[in-house]
Scaffold this motif. Structure first.
Motif, PDB file in Angstrom:
ATOM      1  N   TYR A  12       0.833  -1.209   0.000  1.00 29.67           N
ATOM      2  CA  TYR A  12       0.000   0.000   0.000  1.00 29.67           C
ATOM      3  C   TYR A  12       0.868   1.260   0.000  1.00 29.67           C
ATOM      4  O   TYR A  12       0.633   2.202  -0.767  1.00 29.67           O
ATOM      5  N   ILE A  13       1.876   1.288   0.867  1.00 30.65           N
ATOM      6  CA  ILE A  13       2.750   2.460   0.940  1.00 30.65           C
ATOM      7  C   ILE A  13       3.484   2.669  -0.380  1.00 30.65           C
ATOM      8  O   ILE A  13       3.619   3.796  -0.866  1.00 30.65           O
ATOM      9  N   GLN A  14       3.951   1.580  -0.979  1.00 32.78           N
ATOM     10  CA  GLN A  14       4.673   1.684  -2.240  1.00 32.78           C
ATOM     11  C   GLN A  14       3.796   2.263  -3.346  1.00 32.78           C
ATOM     12  O   GLN A  14       4.245   3.082  -4.158  1.00 32.78           O
ATOM     13  N   LEU A  15       2.529   1.862  -3.363  1.00 33.96           N
ATOM     14  CA  LEU A  15       1.646   2.250  -4.461  1.00 33.96           C
ATOM     15  C   LEU A  15       0.950   3.593  -4.226  1.00 33.96           C
ATOM     16  O   LEU A  15       0.621   4.295  -5.195  1.00 33.96           O
ATOM     17  N   LYS A  16       0.704   3.974  -2.985  1.00 33.78           N
ATOM     18  CA  LYS A  16      -0.180   5.102  -2.705  1.00 33.78           C
ATOM     19  C   LYS A  16       0.519   6.366  -2.199  1.00 33.78           C
ATOM     20  O   LYS A  16      -0.067   7.448  -2.278  1.00 33.78           O
ATOM     21  N   LEU A  17       1.728   6.257  -1.660  1.00 32.24           N
ATOM     22  CA  LEU A  17       2.344   7.421  -1.027  1.00 32.24           C
ATOM     23  C   LEU A  17       3.510   7.962  -1.836  1.00 32.24           C
ATOM     24  O   LEU A  17       4.241   7.205  -2.480  1.00 32.24           O
ATOM     25  N   GLU A  18       3.673   9.288  -1.785  1.00 31.23           N
ATOM     26  CA  GLU A  18       4.856   9.940  -2.338  1.00 31.23           C
ATOM     27  C   GLU A  18       5.925  10.026  -1.250  1.00 31.23           C
ATOM     28  O   GLU A  18       5.640   9.858  -0.063  1.00 31.23           O
ATOM     29  N   ASP A  19       7.163  10.298  -1.666  1.00 32.25           N
ATOM     30  CA  ASP A  19       8.203  10.498  -0.672  1.00 32.25           C
ATOM     31  C   ASP A  19       7.999  11.838   0.020  1.00 32.25           C
ATOM     32  O   ASP A  19       7.148  12.648  -0.381  1.00 32.25           O
ATOM     33  N   THR A  20       8.755  12.091   1.085  1.00 31.73           N
ATOM     34  CA  THR A  20       8.513  13.276   1.904  1.00 31.73           C
ATOM     35  C   THR A  20       8.853  14.557   1.157  1.00 31.73           C
ATOM     36  O   THR A  20       9.709  14.573   0.262  1.00 31.73           O
ATOM     37  N   ALA A  21       8.198  15.641   1.566  1.00 29.37           N
ATOM     38  CA  ALA A  21       8.443  16.938   0.932  1.00 29.37           C
ATOM     39  C   ALA A  21       9.883  17.381   1.123  1.00 29.37           C
ATOM     40  O   ALA A  21      10.518  17.890   0.186  1.00 29.37           O
ATOM     41  N   ASP A  22      10.423  17.196   2.320  1.00 28.91           N
ATOM     42  CA  ASP A  22      11.806  17.588   2.585  1.00 28.91           C
ATOM     43  C   ASP A  22      12.777  16.833   1.697  1.00 28.91           C
ATOM     44  O   ASP A  22      13.716  17.413   1.143  1.00 28.91           O
ATOM     45  N   PHE A  23      12.563  15.527   1.563  1.00 24.70           N
ATOM     46  CA  PHE A  23      13.488  14.724   0.762  1.00 24.70           C
ATOM     47  C   PHE A  23      13.418  15.119  -0.708  1.00 24.70           C
ATOM     48  O   PHE A  23      14.447  15.248  -1.385  1.00 24.70           O
ATOM     49  N   GLN A  24      12.201  15.324  -1.227  1.00 24.66           N
ATOM     50  CA  GLN A  24      12.073  15.701  -2.634  1.00 24.66           C
ATOM     51  C   GLN A  24      12.724  17.048  -2.917  1.00 24.66           C
ATOM     52  O   GLN A  24      13.414  17.230  -3.925  1.00 24.66           O
ATOM     53  N   ALA A  25      12.531  18.000  -1.992  1.00 26.97           N
ATOM     54  CA  ALA A  25      13.170  19.307  -2.169  1.00 26.97           C
ATOM     55  C   ALA A  25      14.687  19.189  -2.086  1.00 26.97           C
ATOM     56  O   ALA A  25      15.424  19.812  -2.872  1.00 26.97           O
ATOM     57  N   ALA A  26      15.179  18.390  -1.158  1.00 24.64           N
ATOM     58  CA  ALA A  26      16.623  18.206  -1.012  1.00 24.64           C
ATOM     59  C   ALA A  26      17.219  17.543  -2.246  1.00 24.64           C
ATOM     60  O   ALA A  26      18.300  17.928  -2.708  1.00 24.64           O
ATOM     61  N   GLN A  27      16.526  16.549  -2.798  1.00 26.90           N
ATOM     62  CA  GLN A  27      17.011  15.876  -3.991  1.00 26.90           C
ATOM     63  C   GLN A  27      17.062  16.832  -5.185  1.00 26.90           C
ATOM     64  O   GLN A  27      17.990  16.791  -5.996  1.00 26.90           O
ATOM     65  N   ALA A  28      16.056  17.687  -5.282  1.00 25.18           N
ATOM     66  CA  ALA A  28      16.040  18.654  -6.385  1.00 25.18           C
ATOM     67  C   ALA A  28      17.194  19.640  -6.268  1.00 25.18           C
ATOM     68  O   ALA A  28      17.870  19.955  -7.257  1.00 25.18           O
ATOM     69  N   LEU A  29      17.429  20.126  -5.065  1.00 25.35           N
ATOM     70  CA  LEU A  29      18.547  21.050  -4.856  1.00 25.35           C
ATOM     71  C   LEU A  29      19.884  20.377  -5.136  1.00 25.35           C
ATOM     72  O   LEU A  29      20.782  20.960  -5.759  1.00 25.35           O
ATOM     73  N   ALA A  30      20.026  19.140  -4.662  1.00 26.65           N
ATOM     74  CA  ALA A  30      21.270  18.411  -4.888  1.00 26.65           C
ATOM     75  C   ALA A  30      21.487  18.150  -6.376  1.00 26.65           C
ATOM     76  O   ALA A  30      22.605  18.275  -6.886  1.00 26.65           O
ATOM     77  N   ALA A  31      20.400  17.796  -7.092  1.00 26.91           N
ATOM     78  CA  ALA A  31      20.517  17.536  -8.519  1.00 26.91           C
ATOM     79  C   ALA A  31      20.947  18.788  -9.273  1.00 26.91           C
ATOM     80  O   ALA A  31      21.786  18.722 -10.186  1.00 26.91           O
TER      81      ALA A  31
END
Length: 467
Positions: free
Chosen positions: A212-231
């Motif tokens: 359920y978690i794999q199919l229904k949830l996105e990763d955390t807002a902090d992690f996504q923002a951090a990944q974008a900045l790092a990229a």
């Protein structure tokens, strides 16, 4: 505009923090249920089932608690592995993997033949499955906590982080309740023969939650923002390197990726003090907790000759009474700070352990045993409620999963991993519960001093990935 820049510029989607908090609670509850039922079985069943019949009862109990401790030895290893994984590829993927491992390992325990069938291979396989459980729970805590905290409003991180912490009493209640149901509905011989396996086999439900978690949830807002900045940063660095050295952009990106250090090594280099003190902060909450829900069961049934169902009901009711303390004290920590709330819990727990706890427990009276364990768990929850926010706020997003998991799991092995084993050995040597009480006080004072030496994290904004 580059993909990385677009990701940075795109506003985050609206977050349903309530749904995420409940998912965190569910994941934590079932995971801890799996981990805790092993402790109950180690106190009630495993000494008779997985070890040679001619062992003295005290030796068999020590052997069973030794396999229980194996899970704690594995927890820091799991914290390192899943911390790296969670900081590199995402909180969600790490959590899903941990849940799958736990569900399959616990089901495996429920299917494992006893010593009479497999001989020495039986306890060896039990140790292996317990080690896998430890790896899984070593990675689960960081993922469940960060799903809530990294999506929560800055001034409510303590409160929402406590939802993952509430999985602990929920897991205790679920685990002991199912053992009580089995004990009440089947004869003692049948309980030992097969009914104890039912709680372990039910853990296959954890696999469904992971899906359920794999199919229904996105990763955390902090992690996504951090990944974008790092990229974006790595893309700029690659462009500069390609221009300076004359290599292609793809070659420059590959070179930069190869030069990236491990999150674990980074956090160890940057925050060694915080990891050590976070570990010290956790030894009391973890150690006294397992003494109250695992050692107390074995002590009450083996030494005080309390019926198994009575002490299990004490643990269930005490856990229910202490559970509301977790969000309440976490909410208070959002307003007045983490350290004061935590240190108050450690000091009160030390006072409770030094005198009333065993005096009440030794009466073998249900109401007084309930008072002993409920009081201890309430003070324990005062520490544990704000601990998720306290630990995660010590580290930047770049290596938060690694840092928080490592501190938590090192504290777990130092505090809870050997606590039932040490308590059993202390009582066997000194023949008095006072020796165990002194041990519990030492754990509480260790955490009190550790938190005193930590900086206050309340009100500190989460730092960016490269902060």
């Amino acid at each position: 505009m580059t993909a990385a820049a677009t990701a940075v510029a795109t506003p985050p989607a609206k977050i349903n923090i309530g749904k995420l908090a409940l998912t965190s609670l569910a994941a934590s509850s079932i995971e801890w249920y799996d981990f805790f039922i092993y402790g109950t079985a180690a106190a009630l069943v495993f000494p008779k089932l997985f070890f040679a019949a001619d062992l003295p009862p005290a030796v068999a109990q020590l052997a069973a608690f030794s396999t229980f401790a194996v899970g704690f030895i594995a927890r820091p290893v799991g914290g390192v592995i899943f911390g790296h994984f969670g900081d590199r590829v995402g909180r969600k993927k790490a959590l899903v993997t941990a849940l799958l491992m736990m569900g399959l390992a616990t089901t495996g325990v429920g299917l494992l033949p006893g010593y009479a069938s497999l001989g020495v291979l039986s306890p060896l396989l039990l140790i292996l499955l317990r080690f896998i459980q430890g790896l899984a729970v070593g990675g689960q805590w960081g993922g469940a906590v960060l799903i809530a905290i990294e999506n929560a409003p800055p001034k409510q991180r303590g409160f929402y982080g406590s939802f993952a912490q509430m999985g602990v009493p929920a897991g205790v209640v679920l685990g002991n309740a199912i053992f009580l149901i089995m004990g009440a509905t089947v004869p003692p011989d049948s309980f030992l023969a097969w009914a104890w396996r039912v709680p372990f086999l039910l853990s296959i439900l954890l696999v469904l939650l992971a899906l359920y978690i794999q199919l229904k949830l996105e990763d955390t807002a902090d992690f996504q923002a951090a990944q974008a900045l790092a990229a974006k940063k790595h893309e700029d660095e690659a462009a500069a390197l390609a221009a300076e050295s004359g290599v292609s952009l793809a070659q420059a990106k590959a070179k930069i990726r190869a030069s990236q250090g491990s999150p674990i090594l980074k956090v160890l280099a940057k925050n060694p003090k915080e990891i050590a003190l976070a570990a010290g902060a956790f030894v009391a909450a973890n150690g006294t907790f397992y003494l109250m829900i695992t050692y107390a069961v074995a002590y009450a049934t083996g030494t005080l000759h309390v019926p198994k169902t009575s002490i299990l009901w004490v643990v269930v009711v005490a856990s229910c009474l202490s559970a509301p303390v977790l969000p309440i004290t976490a909410w208070i920590s959002d307003r007045v700070g983490r350290r004061g709330v935590f240190m108050a819990g450690a000091a009160l727990a030390a006072v409770w352990c030094v005198w009333p706890f065993f005096h009440l427990l030794d009466t073998a009276s249900f109401p007084l045993m309930l008072l002993a364990i409920a009081g201890g768990l309430i003070f324990n929850s005062t520490m544990y409620g704000c601990q998720a926010a306290l630990m995660t706020e010590l580290f930047s997003t770049e290596f938060r999963y690694s840092g928080a998991s490592l501190g938590y799991q090192i504290g777990a092995i130092l505090g809870g991993g050997f606590a039932p084993l040490i308590a059993t050995a202390l009582f066997d040597k000194y023949h008095t519960s006072s020796a165990v009480a002194v041990y519990m006080v030492i754990l509480c004072l260790t955490s009190l001093v550790s938190v005193f030496l930590l900086a206050e994290t309340h009100g500190k904004e989460h730092r960016a990935a490269m902060g």
